[in-house]
Design a protein around this motif. Structure first.
Motif, PDB file in Angstrom:
ATOM      1  N   LEU A  29      12.882  -2.289  26.407  1.00  0.00           N
ATOM      2  CA  LEU A  29      12.756  -3.578  27.087  1.00  0.00           C
ATOM      3  C   LEU A  29      11.740  -3.483  28.217  1.00  0.00           C
ATOM      4  CD1 LEU A  29      13.464  -6.490  27.668  1.00  0.00           C
ATOM      5  CD2 LEU A  29      15.441  -5.672  28.982  1.00  0.00           C
ATOM      6  N   ALA A  30      11.801  -2.411  28.965  1.00  0.00           N
ATOM      7  CA  ALA A  30      10.856  -2.230  30.060  1.00  0.00           C
ATOM      8  C   ALA A  30       9.421  -2.264  29.550  1.00  0.00           C
ATOM      9  CB  ALA A  30      11.130  -0.897  30.768  1.00  0.00           C
ATOM     10  N   HIS A  31       9.160  -1.581  28.458  1.00  0.00           N
ATOM     11  CA  HIS A  31       7.818  -1.562  27.871  1.00  0.00           C
ATOM     12  C   HIS A  31       7.384  -2.970  27.457  1.00  0.00           C
ATOM     13  CE1 HIS A  31       4.349  -0.098  25.679  1.00  0.00           C
ATOM     14  NE2 HIS A  31       4.749  -0.811  24.641  1.00  0.00           N
ATOM     15  N   LEU A  32       8.261  -3.696  26.792  1.00  0.00           N
ATOM     16  CA  LEU A  32       7.938  -5.059  26.333  1.00  0.00           C
ATOM     17  C   LEU A  32       7.702  -6.022  27.493  1.00  0.00           C
ATOM     18  CD1 LEU A  32      10.492  -5.431  23.399  1.00  0.00           C
ATOM     19  CD2 LEU A  32       7.997  -5.216  23.211  1.00  0.00           C
ATOM     20  N   ALA A  33       8.423  -5.819  28.598  1.00  0.00           N
ATOM     21  CA  ALA A  33       8.334  -6.729  29.739  1.00  0.00           C
ATOM     22  C   ALA A  33       7.359  -6.252  30.809  1.00  0.00           C
ATOM     23  CB  ALA A  33       9.724  -6.923  30.349  1.00  0.00           C
ATOM     24  N   GLY A  34       6.749  -5.099  30.593  1.00  0.00           N
ATOM     25  CA  GLY A  34       5.811  -4.578  31.583  1.00  0.00           C
ATOM     26  C   GLY A  34       6.474  -4.109  32.865  1.00  0.00           C
ATOM     27  N   LEU A  35       7.679  -3.568  32.731  1.00  0.00           N
ATOM     28  CA  LEU A  35       8.436  -3.053  33.870  1.00  0.00           C
ATOM     29  C   LEU A  35       8.715  -1.570  33.648  1.00  0.00           C
ATOM     30  CD1 LEU A  35      11.111  -5.897  34.096  1.00  0.00           C
ATOM     31  CD2 LEU A  35       9.104  -5.625  35.542  1.00  0.00           C
ATOM     32  N   GLU A  56      10.494 -14.167  33.986  1.00  0.00           N
ATOM     33  CA  GLU A  56       9.748 -14.768  32.877  1.00  0.00           C
ATOM     34  C   GLU A  56       9.375 -13.729  31.828  1.00  0.00           C
ATOM     35  OE1 GLU A  56       6.578 -16.662  35.029  1.00  0.00           O
ATOM     36  OE2 GLU A  56       7.723 -18.528  35.262  1.00  0.00           O
ATOM     37  N   ARG A  57       8.933 -12.552  32.261  1.00  0.00           N
ATOM     38  CA  ARG A  57       8.560 -11.499  31.309  1.00  0.00           C
ATOM     39  C   ARG A  57       9.781 -10.978  30.546  1.00  0.00           C
ATOM     40  NH1 ARG A  57       5.532  -9.717  35.785  1.00  0.00           N
ATOM     41  NH2 ARG A  57       6.726  -7.781  35.898  1.00  0.00           N
TER      42      ARG A  57
END
Length: 80
Positions: A29-35, A56-57
Motif C-alpha cells: 500500500l505504501a508503494h502504491l500511495a507513495g508513502l 487522497e493517495r
C-alpha cells in the motif's frame, strides 16, 4: 504524541480496506500511495492523522473514496 484514533474510525477503516478489500500488506500500500511503510503503520495505529494529500493517495490506491476512508459514508466507491 497525539492520538487520532477518534477521527471517525479512520485507522480501522484504512486497515480493513488494505487487508480485506485489497489484500495488500503495508509495504505494498505504501508503494502504491507513495508513502513509506512506517507512515502507513502510523496511520493505521492512529498515532498520526493523514494530510489531505496522503488521504487522497491512499483512497486512490485502495479504490475507495476519501469519505469512505474517513467513515463519512458506507459507500466505498466515489460517485462520478
Amino acid at each position: 504524541m497525539a492520538d487520532f484514533r477518534h477521527i471517525g474510525g479512520f485507522p480501522r477503516r484504512l486497515k480493513h480496506c488494505r487487508k480485506l478489500l485489497c489484500k495488500l500488506n503495508q509495504f505494498e500500500l505504501a508503494h502504491l500511495a507513495g508513502l513509506s511503510q512506517s507512515a502507513v503503520a502510523a496511520l493505521e495505529a492512529g498515532s498520526v492523522a493523514p494530510t489531505v494529500g496522503e488521504l487522497e493517495r491512499l483512497a486512490d490506491a485502495l479504490h475507495v473514496s476519501t469519505a469512505y476512508l474517513l467513515c463519512q459514508t458506507i459507500r466505498r466507491r466515489r460517485s462520478k
